[in-house]
Design an enzyme around this catalytic site. Structure first.
Site, PDB file in Angstrom:
ATOM      1  N   ARG A  77      27.484  34.605  41.996  1.00 53.73           N
ATOM      2  CA  ARG A  77      28.504  35.052  42.622  1.00 53.73           C
ATOM      3  C   ARG A  77      29.560  36.269  41.837  1.00 53.73           C
ATOM      4  O   ARG A  77      30.363  34.921  40.476  1.00 53.73           O
ATOM      5  CB  ARG A  77      29.244  34.401  43.859  1.00 53.73           C
ATOM      6  CG  ARG A  77      30.716  35.380  43.929  1.00 53.73           C
ATOM      7  CD  ARG A  77      31.793  33.584  44.916  1.00 53.73           C
ATOM      8  NE  ARG A  77      32.575  34.651  45.304  1.00 53.73           N
ATOM      9  CZ  ARG A  77      34.070  34.025  45.070  1.00 53.73           C
ATOM     10  NH1 ARG A  77      34.121  33.112  45.432  1.00 53.73           N
ATOM     11  NH2 ARG A  77      34.456  34.913  46.479  1.00 53.73           N
ATOM     12  N   HIS A 121      38.236  40.753  44.456  1.00 55.48           N
ATOM     13  CA  HIS A 121      39.191  39.558  43.436  1.00 55.48           C
ATOM     14  C   HIS A 121      40.177  39.718  43.843  1.00 55.48           C
ATOM     15  O   HIS A 121      40.771  39.715  42.749  1.00 55.48           O
ATOM     16  CB  HIS A 121      38.105  38.998  42.647  1.00 55.48           C
ATOM     17  CG  HIS A 121      38.509  37.620  43.132  1.00 55.48           C
ATOM     18  ND1 HIS A 121      36.716  36.185  43.442  1.00 55.48           N
ATOM     19  CD2 HIS A 121      39.344  36.768  43.122  1.00 55.48           C
ATOM     20  CE1 HIS A 121      37.261  35.467  43.122  1.00 55.48           C
ATOM     21  NE2 HIS A 121      39.031  35.583  42.838  1.00 55.48           N
ATOM     22  N   GLU A 166      39.458  34.604  49.732  1.00 56.37           N
ATOM     23  CA  GLU A 166      40.064  34.618  49.634  1.00 56.37           C
ATOM     24  C   GLU A 166      41.923  35.334  50.301  1.00 56.37           C
ATOM     25  O   GLU A 166      42.795  34.699  49.702  1.00 56.37           O
ATOM     26  CB  GLU A 166      40.760  33.520  48.279  1.00 56.37           C
ATOM     27  CG  GLU A 166      39.986  32.422  48.034  1.00 56.37           C
ATOM     28  CD  GLU A 166      40.525  31.199  47.131  1.00 56.37           C
ATOM     29  OE1 GLU A 166      39.892  30.049  46.487  1.00 56.37           O
ATOM     30  OE2 GLU A 166      40.817  31.267  46.125  1.00 56.37           O
ATOM     31  N   ASN A 290      35.844  27.611  50.038  1.00 57.96           N
ATOM     32  CA  ASN A 290      36.446  28.215  49.245  1.00 57.96           C
ATOM     33  C   ASN A 290      36.940  26.418  49.379  1.00 57.96           C
ATOM     34  O   ASN A 290      37.982  26.421  49.614  1.00 57.96           O
ATOM     35  CB  ASN A 290      37.254  28.537  48.322  1.00 57.96           C
ATOM     36  CG  ASN A 290      36.171  30.268  47.716  1.00 57.96           C
ATOM     37  OD1 ASN A 290      35.116  29.968  48.213  1.00 57.96           O
ATOM     38  ND2 ASN A 290      37.108  31.276  46.759  1.00 57.96           N
ATOM     39  N   TYR A 292      38.863  22.641  46.429  1.00 55.04           N
ATOM     40  CA  TYR A 292      39.644  22.133  45.923  1.00 55.04           C
ATOM     41  C   TYR A 292      40.127  20.829  46.627  1.00 55.04           C
ATOM     42  O   TYR A 292      40.458  20.256  45.470  1.00 55.04           O
ATOM     43  CB  TYR A 292      40.429  23.497  44.652  1.00 55.04           C
ATOM     44  CG  TYR A 292      39.881  24.342  45.056  1.00 55.04           C
ATOM     45  CD1 TYR A 292      39.007  24.043  43.366  1.00 55.04           C
ATOM     46  CD2 TYR A 292      39.469  26.084  44.616  1.00 55.04           C
ATOM     47  CE1 TYR A 292      38.711  25.276  42.827  1.00 55.04           C
ATOM     48  CE2 TYR A 292      38.809  26.938  44.506  1.00 55.04           C
ATOM     49  CZ  TYR A 292      38.452  26.014  43.364  1.00 55.04           C
ATOM     50  OH  TYR A 292      37.595  27.887  42.660  1.00 55.04           O
ATOM     51  N   GLU A 352      33.467  28.097  46.663  1.00 58.37           N
ATOM     52  CA  GLU A 352      33.937  28.191  44.823  1.00 58.37           C
ATOM     53  C   GLU A 352      33.941  25.883  45.213  1.00 58.37           C
ATOM     54  O   GLU A 352      34.531  26.458  46.511  1.00 58.37           O
ATOM     55  CB  GLU A 352      35.142  28.773  44.552  1.00 58.37           C
ATOM     56  CG  GLU A 352      35.335  29.844  44.368  1.00 58.37           C
ATOM     57  CD  GLU A 352      36.245  30.904  44.541  1.00 58.37           C
ATOM     58  OE1 GLU A 352      37.745  29.723  43.863  1.00 58.37           O
ATOM     59  OE2 GLU A 352      36.720  32.360  43.590  1.00 58.37           O
TER      60      GLU A 352
END
Length: 456
Positions: A77, A121, A166, A290, A292, A352
């Site tokens: 990606r 992005h 995002e 994504n 985290y 991600e």
């Protein structure tokens, strides 16, 4: 021309973004982006770092493709730089920029790696920001034009596309809180930037489909909103945060409507026009996740302009970014998306997942980043726990292949499987690179054995 490889039922990969790795910000006709402007403003980036060189991927991409081939991934990606392709955001197309992405894509295909291209992005061409940026709905239409340009040149080889990366972070950090480019401090008045990104996603999806794209995704960041306590006010704070982080960017895409924003003190949305929701809610082939960490919320003080405060978790390990390491949050994210959206939810992709740990080379030249290995191993287990509960996940991509320019943190936060010396640009695979390569081999082997055992 090498054909695009067929992706397996579950794909392993890595992810990067153009501004964070390419460098060459003033070469071959590339125009300035909002991040070039922001990074060039004194005091915005830690220690005054810029991405003028970054990882020099623009010149070193063959070396990076060789690393990916050695890693054994199925899919890469990357993002396409809008100001490299159409420097003014409108008007003339920069063929030299598209030539670069052709070389990159052809190199990936020759290495047997499927390209997964993200169109946006965060690197908006500066002329579009000067005209209003994502606060102006015209930007959504310019984004659709840019998507069509990329698909026309690359669509015969790039079959897998992501429109936006995002949009919550871009709205929140770039338009609401002023911590990222373009640096606006608008708080809830930043909501038009959310809507116009989503409108751009929908219009770009239509443009990609018109060009024959068989696979289109949107990538959102997701974080479980965890209340500080069972107190009614803390529960309301968590619900309000979930509203603006998750539901604002998911409900319109999957179910064709915005949630009730009364918890944010909002009623009618003046930026919402007839036909917008129909344009946004285009059928998708996947939803990028994504992940985290979770976010812990408590009730905000009375003078706060927002109905929540973010507080730290107690007694948990953190990364160098001070982000809590809570792998179970990934399981929770995937299960909740599946339960909340049901049949409207397309297959999920982890687009991600990764962590920042700065580990210098040891005396023998190796980079023993055990904390990153532990993080990735635990999150893969959390992914497996979600699939065991019936969640449909088709891929897992580590952020990131390379240590890179980490936005406002400059080169201080290191997410890469590969160490990059910002002075020499030397690449050194870390211990986590070797771990991920072995993990991919082992999982492929297990899948092959299961397949063989089912044969009559």
């Amino acid at each position: 021309m090498t054909a695009t490889p067929r992706l397996p039922d579950f794909a392993w990969g890595v992810a990067t973004s153009a501004f964070q790795i390419e460098g060459a910000t003033a070469e071959d006709g590339r125009g300035p982006s909002v991040w070039d402007t922001y990074a060039g403003t004194p005091g915005k980036i830690r220690d005054g770092h810029t991405a003028d060189t970054a990882c020099d991927h623009y010149h070193r991409y063959p070396e990076d493709i060789a690393l990916m081939r050695d890693l054994g991934i199925d899919v890469y990606r990357f993002s396409i730089s809008w100001p490299r392709v159409r420097p003014g955001g409108t008007g003339a197309v920069n063929d030299a920029g598209l030539d670069f992405y052709e070389r990159l894509v052809d190199g990936l295909l020759d290495a047997g790696i499927t390209p997964l291209a993200t169109l946006y992005h965060w690197d908006l061409p500066q002329p579009l920001e000067d005209a209003g940026g994502w606060l102006d709905r015209d930007t959504a239409h310019r984004f659709a034009e840019y998507a069509a340009i990329c698909a026309e040149r690359l669509g015969d080889r790039v079959r897998h596309w992501i429109t936006l990366n995002e949009p919550f972070e871009h709205m929140a950090l770039g338009y609401a809180l002023g911590q990222h480019a373009p640096g606006h401090l608008l708080l809830l008045d930043a909501l038009p930037a959310a809507h116009h990104q989503l409108l751009g996603h929908g219009l770009a999806t239509s443009a990609l489909r018109a060009a024959g794209a068989p696979f289109v995704m949107l990538t959102n960041s997701y974080t479980p909103a965890v209340p500080f306590s069972g107190n009614e006010n803390d529960l309301a704070a968590a619900a309000a945060y979930d509203l603006i982080h998750r539901r604002l960017f998911t409900d319109p895409v999957l179910v064709g409507r915005y949630p009730d924003f009364s918890a944010l003190g909002l009623g009618a949305l003046p930026f919402l026009k007839d036909g917008d929701l129909e344009a946004i809610a285009q059928p998708l082939d996947g939803l990028g996740v994504n992940y985290y960490n979770p976010t812990r919320l408590t009730a905000a003080p009375p003078e706060s302009p927002l109905p929540f405060d973010i507080v730290e978790f107690d007694d948990v390990k953190t990364t160098d970014f001070d982000w809590p390491v809570i792998p179970s949050g990934l399981t929770q994210t995937l299960v909740e998306l599946t339960e909340d959206y049901g049949d409207a939810l397309p297959p999920l992709w982890i687009t991600e997942n990764g962590c920042s740990y700065s580990v210098p080379p040891a005396a023998d030249g190796t980079i023993p980043d055990q904390d990153r290995i532990d993080y990735l191993a635990a999150h893969v287990e959390a992914l497996d726990a979600a699939t065991a509960q019936g969640v449909d996940v088709r891929g897992y991509l580590v952020w990131s292949l390379l240590d890179n320019f980490e936005w406002a943190e400059g080169y201080h936060q290191r997410f890469g499987l590969v160490h990059v010396d910002p002075e020499t640009q030397d690449r050194t695979p870390k211990a986590s690179f070797d771990w991920y390569r072995r993990h991919i081999e082992e999982r492929r082997g297990a899948t092959q054995r299961q397949s063989e055992s089912r044969r009559p």
